[in-house]
Write a protein that holds these residues in place. Sequence first.
Motif, PDB file in Angstrom:
ATOM      1  N   THR A 140       4.213   3.899  -2.849  1.00 36.21           N
ATOM      2  CA  THR A 140       3.107   3.098  -2.242  1.00 36.21           C
ATOM      3  C   THR A 140       1.622   3.624  -2.944  1.00 36.21           C
ATOM      4  N   TYR A 142      -0.694   5.665  -1.761  1.00 40.44           N
ATOM      5  CA  TYR A 142      -1.711   5.725  -1.029  1.00 40.44           C
ATOM      6  C   TYR A 142      -2.726   6.861  -1.207  1.00 40.44           C
ATOM      7  N   GLN A 242      -4.932   0.090   1.188  1.00 40.33           N
ATOM      8  CA  GLN A 242      -3.575  -0.239   1.835  1.00 40.33           C
ATOM      9  C   GLN A 242      -3.688  -2.069   2.038  1.00 40.33           C
ATOM     10  N   TRP A 246      -0.785  -3.825  -0.045  1.00 39.85           N
ATOM     11  CA  TRP A 246      -0.069  -4.927   0.617  1.00 39.85           C
ATOM     12  C   TRP A 246      -0.174  -6.186   0.410  1.00 39.85           C
ATOM     13  N   HIS A 300       2.035  -3.901   8.010  1.00 35.74           N
ATOM     14  CA  HIS A 300       2.151  -2.616   7.431  1.00 35.74           C
ATOM     15  C   HIS A 300       1.130  -1.617   8.032  1.00 35.74           C
ATOM     16  N   MET A 301       0.149  -2.038   8.840  1.00 33.68           N
ATOM     17  CA  MET A 301      -1.181  -1.027   8.942  1.00 33.68           C
ATOM     18  C   MET A 301      -1.313  -1.383  10.589  1.00 33.68           C
ATOM     19  N   SER A 304      -3.202   1.819  10.857  1.00 38.56           N
ATOM     20  CA  SER A 304      -3.943   2.420   9.971  1.00 38.56           C
ATOM     21  C   SER A 304      -5.225   2.573   9.925  1.00 38.56           C
TER      22      SER A 304
ATOM     23  N   GLU B 187       2.015  10.358   8.124  1.00 32.84           N
ATOM     24  CA  GLU B 187       1.538   9.800   6.908  1.00 32.84           C
ATOM     25  C   GLU B 187       1.595  10.736   5.949  1.00 32.84           C
TER      26      GLU B 187
END
Lengths: 528, 324
Positions: A140, A142, A242, A246, A300-301, A304, B187
């Motif tokens: 991913t 990130y 993100q 996504w 997905h968040m 977040s 995370e």
Amino acid sequence: MSSAADTSKNYLNHEKGLWSWLTTVDHKRIGIMYMITVLLFFAIGGAFAMLIRLELFAPGGTFEAQVYNQFMTFHGAIMVFMVIIPGIPAFLGNFVLPLHLGAKDVAFPKVNLMSWYCLIVGAIISFISLFYHGADTGWTFYTPYSIQTDNGTILLVLGAFVMGFSSILTGVNFVATTHRLRCKGMGFFQMPLFVWGLYSTAILQVIATPVLGITLLLLAAEKIMGIGFFDPKLGGDPVLFQHFFWFYSHPAVYIMILPAMGIISELITAFSRKVIFGYKAIAFSSVGIAAVSFFVWGHHMFVSGQSELAGVIFSFLTMLVGVPTAIKTFNWVATMYKGSIQFQSPMLYALGFLFLFTIGGVTGIMLATMAMDVHFHDTYFVVAHFHYVMVGGTLMAIMGGIYYWFPKMFGKMYSELGAQLSFVLIFVGFNVTFFPQFILGAKGMPRRYHDYPEAFSFLNSVSSIGSWTIGLGFIVALIVIIHGLLKGAKAPDNPWGAKTLEWQTTSPPPHENFYTDPVVTGGPYEYR
Amino acid sequence: MFWVNKAHASSSIMPPQASNFAGPVDSLYDFLYWSSLISCILVIGGLVFFAFKYKRKTANDSTAYISHNATLEFLWSFIPFVIFLAVFAWGWKIFYDMKRAPKNAFEIHVVGQKWYWDFKYKSGKKTTGTFKVPYNKPIKLIMTSRDVLHSFYVPAFRIKQDVIPGRYTTLWFTATKLGTYQMFCTEYCGSGHSAMLAKVEVVPEAEFEEWLSDDPYKGLSMAEVGQKVFTQRCIACHNNTAEKKIGPGFKGLYGKERLIVAGTTLKDGKPMTVKADDNYLRESILNPNAKKAKGYENAVMTSFQGQLSDNELDGIIEYIKQLK
């Protein structure tokens, strides 16, 4: 050119030598080249998976955390970008789509070859990163972690960027092919449902993949030139990454599953010898899923730091995607009602798909429910869920598709007993591997953990044992395929008694697919 | 008000229920679990039943030509739709509550850093790795990160929130059961991710108040203060032996000649030798990129500027000095 009677000439022996393959513009040969590359990448990605499960067999370390994190990153990146995304459209789709439509080839044969080279070049760039400290960001990427970590990550990112072009070019080609090259008499509603799946996928590939490309370029620019897009130290916003990521990667999930659903429609009808139940519902639900899939990335968040209102909207839209997905599942089961069902290996994979995809689907609804996702997010529950969908769904469909079209591709039959054995090993091994991960996740075990508390050890051991069973199953499958290629009996033109056009030509088909241009007078599944 | 599950036995796969959110979330989970199980039984059961009932008997079986059925298709679209809407609304209701801390909530600051958690109380008290909270009192966490993304997750509380550098995110809960609970970072944050753990200790309010006003370094020698700082703050990347971890081991480090090959204070990038004295240690703690020794050019350390009190900084340097 070969006359109508000369069936000794086919696309495999039309030209000879490695060079004739590397420069071919025949969609069937390009499909076979994709088959070889995708299976090779699958073996590499699978080896990383085995190493992951080896590390997690018991608490404590076999490998260093840094090394484990690279296994996890490469397993994810290889399986997503090099196996599942090109797996169905570029490999099976390439071989089958023009045959399904009664066409001689895809609309842009040279572009088709170019897309294969994009995949190869992108993959090589990605693998070179292994020699430059590798990459340890997870697939991913990130931010800001990916900006601060070792520079090998740049190569993996650029590799994924180049492979994106492969996906875009395939998508463009398939949209044009579906619109322009249908044979006489074939309207949109006479197309096999696999074509609907590929068509919906192609639209996603064309629209969504450029966003990934731009995102990865921004990331590379930030790493190389220090431009602050995503790192707060440079004034950037890590959550923005993100959203960008996504925005592609959620539709990408449907790039993986929609063509798989198409294959399942083919398999269920052929082995039930029965017209599909609710053709239009299945066709439109493919397009519906593709459309809504652009607006669900925020699920997905939920934790977040995105706004609460955004979370609510994304949760609601995600529930909407559940409806067409449920419709498809019910339609497949209904198709079997009053059919004449034969349990050959492609059908076993289709039934395996329905079994696993149903579990993947209901757990997807759990994860779409906001308060539930707060607990499950980034735990093994999510890992189990997406493996049930991606492996239990897409990979099962790929395997079913390989066994279904194998006689058409190579003009030979494989060992049915061997194929069934590999199915049993993969199916049982899969459930033993991934079902315990739902429980681990519910108990709170986070994902991407190199080590874990003692309390999680039993279920992790079970999971690792299951992974070896899957590995064994795929080795058996590989032996079955190689054995079929070398020693298989000659395949008839239509071994399954299926109705779609590819079965009307010889096995393997001639260079230009059909001896006489096909004409269609009815739907694709007229079992009367 | 929704039906609240209070009867979760230890046989459930969910963790113990230790916060105000655990009951409502588990009720939702139970509903989802049972409705999923019933759906799976219907679909997979139907599949298996049809597969055996309509097994091919002869090579030329004729099959029914059933192309669609509008009523059936409407029903199996509409019923799932209604169920999905119901769970959406239910999940939203609980999420809505999770996002709204009561006004009188007791605020605690949480800071994530590779690879440990700091908890800062308004009284000036600071802990690392252990998070003490009073029982039965709403608590609001104001969280941020010093480097990359982390995520605060306590399974027994059913709460999770990403922790982001450069901004605050918040969480709230009321601990409803005394005891010690595991907290995880969820995370991905690098090689120490799976070791970035903390313990949440729920204690009676009176005990909490007493602990809060207590000085953790009271009566300790300077080196003992340093040892305490070491086990909480340095141990993720440094050994107290001579062995290299991510950074150098501390034993025998003091007074050694260090070959500096990278760093912001290096003139024209020329390597130089520096003695690891008090000022070198101080600079390396507060400004780790100033002088990077050979073998550690690529190691990343976050600055402790503003993280350590003078007392703690003196303590850790003294502790390193004594590791001979």
